[in-house]
Design a protein around this motif. Structure first.
Motif, short mmCIF file in Angstrom:
data_model
loop_
_atom_site.label_atom_id
_atom_site.label_comp_id
_atom_site.label_asym_id
_atom_site.label_seq_id
_atom_site.Cartn_x
_atom_site.Cartn_y
_atom_site.Cartn_z
N GLY A 64 -7.85 -4.73 1.71
CA GLY A 64 -9.02 -3.88 1.60
C GLY A 64 -9.52 -3.75 0.18
O GLY A 64 -8.92 -4.28 -0.74
N VAL A 66 -11.99 -3.27 3.34
CA VAL A 66 -12.64 -4.12 4.35
C VAL A 66 -14.10 -3.70 4.44
O VAL A 66 -14.41 -2.51 4.47
N ALA A 76 -10.32 -8.44 10.45
CA ALA A 76 -9.20 -7.93 9.67
C ALA A 76 -8.10 -7.38 10.57
O ALA A 76 -6.91 -7.63 10.34
#
Length: 252
Positions: A64, A66, A76
């Motif tokens: 992250g 993200v 992800a």
């Protein structure tokens, strides 16, 4: 001990492997907050909590921030679930325009175990379950983005899950005596940060306890449990959810 009891082999459970996905375009991973962006505090902190609860978490398992798009979230989470028994996420547990966790779980075919809890802080926490290609269950724990709320989710939702995955039972909550009044939160359970005075045998609420604050959490020993529809009065005996001790911390 096993050998002394005559056992040649033992069945064991491996430590669960965990991953962390940090959601939020507004987050910075270095330097001070600036230009309307805030520093990510959970990416550095949550892996240590997960290890304390018995998980394996490698640096590469923390991903992250993200991007705040549904395709990025789906990609992800799918990638993290390929290797992890538990994936924790931070933020995105509400239903705002850039909160994509619920649509992501739907896209991946997850089933909710818990979807919000009547607790303050931390009510938008969630736990979902998916079945992997090998037939084993994987879990996704959605931690709220505010730091104190995320820790509430860790101690009250993630810790019991990890205990179960490791074949351990959760201990009964100890009781503490309140030194000061602690307000209730209406029809929600209030998990109120407190600090223990072990010499006096009492617990006092700490200050600076907004859900986005870390200062109060840093000086606390646990969360006093104030049940729905009640408030805590001086002298009341209430349960406490202890914060785990980390290596090097004192026990007295």
């Amino acid at each position: 001990l096993a050998a002394a009891c005559g056992h040649d082999t033992l069945r064991v459970r491996r430590a669960p492997r965990a991953a962390l996905l940090v959601f939020g375009d507004e987050l910075l991973t270095a330097g001070p907050p600036a230009a309307g962006r805030i520093r990510d505090a959970l990416g550095p902190a949550v892996p240590a909590w997960l290890r304390r609860y018995g998980c394996q978490v490698r640096p590469s398992d923390v991903v992250g921030p993200v991007a705040d798009t549904l395709p990025a979230h789906v990609a992800a989470l799918r990638s993290a679930l390929a290797n992890a028994d538990l994936v924790c996420t931070t933020g995105g547990t509400m239903n705002g325009p850039v909160d994509h966790l619920h649509p992501t779980l739907e896209a991946l075919g997850a089933d909710y175990v818990v979807n919000t809890v009547a607790v303050r802080p931390g009510f938008p926490m969630l736990l979902a379950r998916l079945t992997g290609p090998d037939g084993r269950a994987r879990f996704v724990a959605g931690l709220p983005g505010n730091p104190q709320s995320a820790i509430v989710a860790l101690v009250s939702l993630v810790a019991p899950l990890l205990a179960g995955l490791q074949g351990r039972s959760m201990p009964l909550l100890p009781q503490v005596t309140l030194a000061e009044a602690v307000p209730g939160r209406g029809d929600h359970t209030h998990l109120a940060l407190v600090r223990l005075d072990r010499a006096a045998g009492v617990a006092s609420p700490v200050r600076h306890v907004g859900s986005a604050m870390l200062r109060g959490l840093a000086g606390a020993d646990g969360f006093a449990v104030i049940r729905p529809g009640t408030s805590g009065q001086p002298g009341d005996r209430v349960p406490i959810v202890p914060l785990p001790l980390f290596p090097g911390e004192r026990t007295s």
